[in-house]
Design an enzyme around this catalytic site. Structure first.
Site, PDB file in Angstrom:
ATOM      1  N   LEU A   3       0.839  -1.200   0.000  1.00 45.88           N
ATOM      2  CA  LEU A   3       0.000   0.000   0.000  1.00 45.88           C
ATOM      3  C   LEU A   3       0.876   1.253   0.000  1.00 45.88           C
ATOM      4  CD1 LEU A   3      -2.614  -1.032   2.738  1.00 45.88           C
ATOM      5  CD2 LEU A   3      -3.111  -0.606   0.315  1.00 45.88           C
ATOM      6  N   PRO A   4       0.425   2.334  -0.635  1.00 44.09           N
ATOM      7  CA  PRO A   4       1.226   3.562  -0.672  1.00 44.09           C
ATOM      8  C   PRO A   4       1.505   4.168   0.705  1.00 44.09           C
ATOM      9  CG  PRO A   4      -0.430   3.609  -2.393  1.00 44.09           C
ATOM     10  CD  PRO A   4      -0.734   2.407  -1.540  1.00 44.09           C
ATOM     11  N   CYS A   5       0.660   3.885   1.692  1.00 48.71           N
ATOM     12  CA  CYS A   5       0.875   4.447   3.028  1.00 48.71           C
ATOM     13  C   CYS A   5       1.927   3.685   3.808  1.00 48.71           C
ATOM     14  CB  CYS A   5      -0.432   4.469   3.821  1.00 48.71           C
ATOM     15  SG  CYS A   5      -1.228   2.858   3.951  1.00 48.71           S
ATOM     16  N   ASP A   6       2.429   2.578   3.271  1.00 51.08           N
ATOM     17  CA  ASP A   6       3.394   1.750   3.995  1.00 51.08           C
ATOM     18  C   ASP A   6       4.826   2.200   3.686  1.00 51.08           C
ATOM     19  OD1 ASP A   6       3.480  -1.200   5.441  1.00 51.08           O
ATOM     20  OD2 ASP A   6       5.266  -0.785   4.221  1.00 51.08           O
ATOM     21  N   LEU A  12      -3.958   7.708  -0.768  1.00 53.72           N
ATOM     22  CA  LEU A  12      -3.525   6.552   0.020  1.00 53.72           C
ATOM     23  C   LEU A  12      -2.130   6.739   0.606  1.00 53.72           C
ATOM     24  CD1 LEU A  12      -4.775   3.569  -2.223  1.00 53.72           C
ATOM     25  CD2 LEU A  12      -5.976   4.765  -0.397  1.00 53.72           C
TER      26      LEU A  12
END
Lengths: 165, 158
Positions: free
Chosen positions: B108-111, B128
């Site tokens: 995920l882009p938030c990771d 995201l």
């Protein structure tokens, strides 16, 4: 003195605030407390709304009891109603909601009632503020995104995309 | 140790876990704090079928640096076996991919780990991305949405 917790949102109040108040106090005291969480000098008459309720509490009302041990959810705003425009596939529908209405409730209205999606299709779409990339969380009250005297918001209903590549 | 003696990243994590935004998610039954053992915090997130998936977030340099999350088996205190990861038709199976990065991060882009080498995600998926002011609540909201989407299809091995 019985202390109760309230999840407070409102006009010019950043995000969701967890506040503790004397459970025997009422709307007037909550309005004073909300002013302390407000950013900037804002004038006008604020009202207190229970989440999801269109009508504000009266000045002499007591604060709501928490349910199931969880904080009550309250909103403080100058607008009695927020006019919301939602655009999907080039078509715009509008409706007015109380400021303590959640993004989840507006999303449900837009996707299912206004644009005729099935619940399954609705769950694959989300509200995005028009002209921005911001997608407010489902428990955000729409009033926290709008100011008086405009009392207006515009969203696009956008499909959720796969993350790949 | 008093909070004021903690390093800033630990202080900020504690502040976010006590915030109205986090408590609102708890009150909604969306997520709950399970354990905090710096630099890890374990949080359970409830899917639409009632299954609670736990995630162990690594929070070093929080919130300036994004967290990274791994599905976690709370009882055995070890990474969640792939057969018990969530699955789905499209978005969910891509995000929860035990074959990527040895299953130590979500795709995920938030990771923190996943965004490395995926610069195009910054303009493809701006909604995201990690937001330091929202911190874990942003990441949890993205997981929650996936686990409550129409795409979600239960556990892999079910």
């Amino acid at each position: 003195m019985k202390i109760i917790e309230i999840l407070l949102q409102g006009e010019h109040i950043p995000d969701i605030q967890l506040v503790k108040v004397d459970g025997e106090k009422g709307v007037k005291e909550l309005l004073v407390l909300a002013a302390k969480h407000r950013q900037g000098e804002v004038e006008g008459e604020f009202e207190v709304f229970i989440e999801g309720c269109d009508e504000p509490l009266k000045r002499d009302d007591l604060l709501p009891e928490s349910e199931n041990g969880q904080p009550a959810r309250v909103h403080v705003h100058r607008c009695r109603k927020i006019k919301v425009d939602v655009t999907f596939n080039g078509v715009t529908k509008e409706h007015s909601f109380g400021p303590g209405t959640t993004i989840a409730a507006v999303e449900k209205w837009a996707a299912i009632k206004a644009f005729g999606m099935t619940p399954a299709d609705a769950a694959e779409h989300v509200l995005q503020i028009t002209g921005k990339t911001e997608r407010p969380e489902p428990d955000t009250h729409i009033g926290s995104l709008a100011s008086c005297p405009e009392c207006h918001l515009a969203f696009d209903l956008v499909p959720l995309k796969r993350v790949e590549g | 140790m008093a909070d004021e003696l903690l390093p800033p990243d630990q202080q900020m994590l504690r502040l976010h876990l006590e915030s109205g935004r986090f408590r609102s998610g708890v009150a909604s039954g969306w997520w709950r704090l399970v354990a905090l053992k710096w630099p890890y915090v374990s949080i359970g997130v409830t899917a639409r079928d009632g299954i609670e998936y736990s995630f162990r977030f690594h929070c070093q340099d929080y919130p300036r640096t994004a967290a990274t999350a791994q599905p976690w088996d709370l009882e055995a205190d070890c990474p969640l076996p792939p057969a018990r990861w969530p699955t789905g038709r499209g978005r969910v199976v891509l995000a929860f991919n035990p074959g990527w990065h040895n299953g130590t991060s979500l795709y995920l882009p938030c990771d923190r780990d996943a965004i490395n080498g995926h610069d195009k995600w910054r303009h493809e998926h701006p909604a995201l991305l990690w937001e330091p002011e929202k911190g874990l609540c942003k990441y949890l909201g993205i997981i929650l949405e996936l686990l409550n989407s129409s795409d979600y299809g239960g556990r892999r091995g079910a």
